[in-house]
Design an enzyme around this catalytic site. Structure first.
Site, PDB file in Angstrom:
ATOM      1  N   CYS A 110      -4.370 -18.488   7.936  1.00 53.92           N
ATOM      2  CA  CYS A 110      -4.111 -19.025   6.593  1.00 53.92           C
ATOM      3  C   CYS A 110      -3.754 -20.507   6.572  1.00 53.92           C
ATOM      4  O   CYS A 110      -4.244 -21.268   5.734  1.00 53.92           O
ATOM      5  CB  CYS A 110      -3.042 -18.197   5.884  1.00 53.92           C
ATOM      6  SG  CYS A 110      -1.411 -18.217   6.684  1.00 53.92           S
ATOM      7  N   HIS A 136       2.474 -16.761   4.092  1.00 53.05           N
ATOM      8  CA  HIS A 136       1.066 -16.994   3.779  1.00 53.05           C
ATOM      9  C   HIS A 136       0.963 -18.380   3.165  1.00 53.05           C
ATOM     10  O   HIS A 136       1.849 -18.817   2.430  1.00 53.05           O
ATOM     11  CB  HIS A 136       0.535 -15.923   2.823  1.00 53.05           C
ATOM     12  CG  HIS A 136      -0.919 -16.078   2.516  1.00 53.05           C
ATOM     13  ND1 HIS A 136      -1.885 -16.142   3.491  1.00 53.05           N
ATOM     14  CD2 HIS A 136      -1.573 -16.219   1.330  1.00 53.05           C
ATOM     15  CE1 HIS A 136      -3.064 -16.306   2.934  1.00 53.05           C
ATOM     16  NE2 HIS A 136      -2.901 -16.348   1.613  1.00 53.05           N
ATOM     17  N   ASP A 174      -6.794 -20.324  -2.913  1.00 52.74           N
ATOM     18  CA  ASP A 174      -6.516 -19.726  -1.608  1.00 52.74           C
ATOM     19  C   ASP A 174      -7.831 -19.484  -0.869  1.00 52.74           C
ATOM     20  O   ASP A 174      -8.575 -18.561  -1.199  1.00 52.74           O
ATOM     21  CB  ASP A 174      -5.755 -18.409  -1.793  1.00 52.74           C
ATOM     22  CG  ASP A 174      -5.256 -17.835  -0.472  1.00 52.74           C
ATOM     23  OD1 ASP A 174      -5.650 -18.360   0.590  1.00 52.74           O
ATOM     24  OD2 ASP A 174      -4.475 -16.868  -0.504  1.00 52.74           O
ATOM     25  N   ASP A 192       7.081  -5.552  -5.466  1.00 51.97           N
ATOM     26  CA  ASP A 192       8.288  -4.922  -4.937  1.00 51.97           C
ATOM     27  C   ASP A 192       7.966  -4.244  -3.609  1.00 51.97           C
ATOM     28  O   ASP A 192       6.843  -3.775  -3.396  1.00 51.97           O
ATOM     29  CB  ASP A 192       8.834  -3.883  -5.920  1.00 51.97           C
ATOM     30  CG  ASP A 192       9.592  -4.529  -7.081  1.00 51.97           C
ATOM     31  OD1 ASP A 192       9.601  -5.769  -7.158  1.00 51.97           O
ATOM     32  OD2 ASP A 192      10.163  -3.788  -7.896  1.00 51.97           O
ATOM     33  N   GLU A 216      13.245 -12.370 -15.232  1.00 49.15           N
ATOM     34  CA  GLU A 216      12.381 -12.003 -14.105  1.00 49.15           C
ATOM     35  C   GLU A 216      11.937 -10.544 -14.223  1.00 49.15           C
ATOM     36  O   GLU A 216      10.758 -10.220 -14.029  1.00 49.15           O
ATOM     37  CB  GLU A 216      13.134 -12.234 -12.780  1.00 49.15           C
ATOM     38  CG  GLU A 216      12.291 -11.973 -11.534  1.00 49.15           C
ATOM     39  CD  GLU A 216      12.474 -10.568 -10.975  1.00 49.15           C
ATOM     40  OE1 GLU A 216      11.549 -10.084 -10.285  1.00 49.15           O
ATOM     41  OE2 GLU A 216      13.529  -9.958 -11.250  1.00 49.15           O
TER      42      GLU A 216
END
EC number: 2.3.2.13
Length: 710
Positions: free
Chosen positions: A279, A338, A361, A403, A455
């Site tokens: 990456c 990453h 990306d 999560d 959030e």
């Protein structure tokens, strides 16, 4: 009355030195004209006689691509005018000086970028015209122009995100971030040509070259093409990914110092993918290409980054009762870190307020419109949970917000949820601080504070959009909304007693505090804590256990106890990957209830440090003596040591030296003479690699004065 002689072009001066300086491209060299769209540049034409504006007619023609067409925007014809007519191709503000004509050319801020051929057609009255070639020029995006979609209104930020040709990649984990120097080298003389070569080898170009070139006025289109072309999953892209740890057929991703060597190798071998990338290599090479093309770009590291294939916004990990992390057949994973890019742009198809930094990306994780590319996804859209907006926003949202649910497995069945972590993914998001060698947290750009009402509200908003109405009332979603699972009778933490260095025993400290819970509000409890250490892979998986330990203790209410743990070097010496990461897991079983609690510690081992010193003031063309020192602080020798030096403006290409074996406790001292070629702030990158440690990196910031400067 004598007939006026035919006007003939004798020479054209593209004034590349002056124009390149004014267009911020002088670092690419001044041998050829390289300009940015939406900005004037100047020419001087020399004719066979003085130009007469009443009778002489000049038509300028600019063409790019394989089949130039005015309809496609790859061919422009325009006439000489006194006043510039707006955001269109034009030649204006001319001055006649004897047989010379000084003229200002303007390219619109939405022009196609690329290599252009410039011609003029000369005629008199109604007579036939004669065409003369004037030369070629390269047209780039212009972040200095308010009319360009990549406009960035800050000179400080432009210097950082367009002009800076070196920087850092941040690796490790969120509590121990390590900085890797990287040579972007976007202004090395051949890199601009390689960037357009990349565009010309894309599947879009191969399918329809004329159409592809016509879309190169659109920064969103160009970004997506580059994102797909940096990896080689669909095409002859620049880099081949490899996460197998077997790099025998190429170069380990850890052993690259910069982008220039990679891009040159790809071009020299006719577009064969370079082996190998991961990456941070993909993102750093993309940064080079986008800065070269004129798009403000930075490299961003997301620590504990989710790869959520099934888009359910949860990543499941599994442990057995002996604290061993188990492999799974699921494709979901949590990368230790990453790395991706952010490019600054206007996306015209997004609502107001969603422009600015966009995630791209180039690492091949999933397809987008059939190709392995990702983005541009608005950072603002990710923060607000607007996952319906283009491009690939749900995938990036999950990378920073999913999560983590950790399960205890017994007899192959998930028996118990050990933890439901709402804040362990996207723990820290970092990039290089402007004008500094330090890293800066940009986590708040991607998400509201973890655990805040905003959030959780954004998470539920994104969840309902991604999971769809059928699954929007699932029991698990209700669990996510609650944000927590259960109370525990004790708090467990693992700490490092000292800095963890590769080659040394690791000293840890287990801290346990007895707290009230619904099952045992007051009394003492008995715990059996089983520990396991495993080599941690970059993709979040682990190898087989390399160390186990069991502790039994009784804990009185309100009391805290500490327990020292020793993980010997001999246990991990030959068991780690090149990245030297260890996960220590502990599962504490409550003897009275059989319930279990989990404690984790990820350890990034420090390699030996090297120092770089320069003895004189650096000046273009004058010798600069560099001293590199490496002391082997390990308990073992470093064998087959090699050193690679790189640094745009300081080193032409790379300097490689074989250093042999460095015995434990001894030092290596290397002296080299460099001859800087470019003035200004520069960075020398040094990599020493050995069989035992692949990545001993160092850098030195060096300011180079112009030749003859006082």
């Amino acid at each position: 009355m004598d007939q006026v002689a035919t006007l003939q072009l004798e020479s054209a001066d593209l004034q590349s030195s002056r124009n390149n300086l004014e267009h911020h491209t002088q670092e690419m060299g001044v041998k050829r004209l390289t300009v940015r769209r939406g900005q004037l540049f100047y020419l001087r034409l020399s004719f066979s006689r003085p130009f007469q504006s009443q009778s002489d007619h000049i038509t300028f023609v600019a063409e790019t691509g394989p089949k130039p067409s005015e309809l496609l925007g790859t061919r422009a014809t325009f006439f000489l005018t006194r006043i510039r007519p707006g955001n269109v191709w034009s030649a204006s503000d001319f001055i006649i000086d004897s047989n010379s004509l000084h003229v200002s050319l303007f390219t619109p801020a939405n022009a196609v970028i690329g290599h252009y051929i410039l011609k003029i057609e000369l005629s008199q009255g109604q007579g036939h015209s004669v065409t003369y070639p004037m030369g070629t020029f390269i047209l780039l995006f212009n972040p200095w122009s308010p009319e360009d979609d990549v406009y960035l209104p800050s000179e400080i930020l432009l210097q950082e995100y367009v002009m800076q040709d070196y920087g850092f990649v941040y690796k490790g984990h969120e509590r121990f971030i390590t900085s890797w120097p990287w040579n972007y080298g976007q202004f090395e003389e051949d890199i601009i040509d390689i960037c357009f070569e990349i565009l010309n080898k894309s599947l879009h170009y191969l399918k329809n070259p004329a159409k592809d070139c016509s879309q190169r006025n659109d920064v969103v289109y160009v970004c997506r093409v580059v994102s797909a072309m940096i990896n080689s999953n669909d095409d002859n892209g620049v880099l081949q990914g490899n996460w197998s740890e077997d790099y025998s057929e190429g170069v380990s991703p850890l052993e690259w110092n910069g982008s220039v060597a990679i891009l040159r190798q790809w071009s020299a071998r006719g577009g064969q993918p370079v082996k190998y990338g991961q990456c941070w290599v993909f993102a750093s090479v993309m940064c080079t290409v986008m800065r070269c093309l004129g798009v403000p770009t930075r490299v961003v590291s997301n620590f504990r980054s989710a790869h959520n294939v099934d888009r359910n916004l949860t990543i499941d990990t599994y442990y057995d009762r002996n604290a061993e992390m188990l492999s799974t057949q699921k494709r979901d994973k949590i990368w230790n870190f990453h790395v991706w890019n952010e490019c600054w742009m206007i996306q015209k198809d997004l609502p107001p307020g969603y422009n600015g930094w966009q995630v791209l990306d180039p690492t091949p994780q999933q397809t987008s419109s059939g190709l392995f590319c990702c983005g541009p996804a608005s950072v603002k859209a990710i923060r607000e949970g607007d996952v319906h907006l283009a491009y690939d926003t749900p995938f990036v949202y999950a990378e920073v917000n999913a999560d983590e649910v950790i399960w205890l497995l017994r007899d192959g069945q998930a028996q118990e949820i050990l933890a439901h972590n709402t804040s362990s993914i996207g723990k820290e998001i970092s990039t290089k601080m402007v004008g500094s060698d330090q890293h800066q947290s940009i986590t708040s750009s991607y998400k509201y504070p973890e655990g805040s009402p905003e959030e959780r509200a954004v998470f539920m908003k994104a969840s309902r959009k991604m999971l769809g109405p059928q699954r929007a009332s699932s029991p698990f979603l209700d669990l996510l909304e609650s944000g927590g699972l259960r109370d525990e009778p004790a708090q467990l933490q693992l700490h490092l007693a000292r800095i963890p260095e590769w080659g040394q025993d690791l000293q840890l400290l287990l801290r346990i505090r007895r707290v009230p819970d619904s099952t045992h509000p007051q009394g003492p409890i008995g715990l059996v804590v089983r520990f396991c250490a495993q080599a941690l892979l970059h993709g979040g998986g682990t190898r087989k256990p390399l160390w186990r330990h069991t502790v039994r203790l009784n804990l009185d209410f309100g009391k805290e106890t500490q327990w020292p743990l020793l993980l010997p070097y001999s246990n991990y010496r030959s068991k780690l990957t090149d990245e030297k990461l260890i996960r220590v897991s502990g599962i504490a079983e409550v003897e009275e209830t059989g319930r279990s609690m989990l404690v984790l510690k990820d350890i990034s081992l420090e390699p030996p440090h090297l120092s770089i010193e320069v003895s004189e003031r650096a000046e273009v063309g004058k010798v600069l003596r560099v001293h590199v020192t490496l002391t082997n602080t390990l308990m073992v020798a470093l064998s087959s040591c090699t050193m690679v030096l790189e640094g745009s403006g300081l080193v032409s290409g790379q300097i490689t030296k074989d250093l042999g074996t460095l015995v434990a406790g001894h030092s290596l001292q290397i002296q080299l003479d460099l001859y800087p070629t470019k003035a200004g702030p520069r960075q020398l990158q040094v990599l020493i690699s050995s069989n035992e440690v692949k990545e001993i990196k160092g850098y030195k910031d060096i300011f180079v004065t112009a030749a003859g400067a006082p």
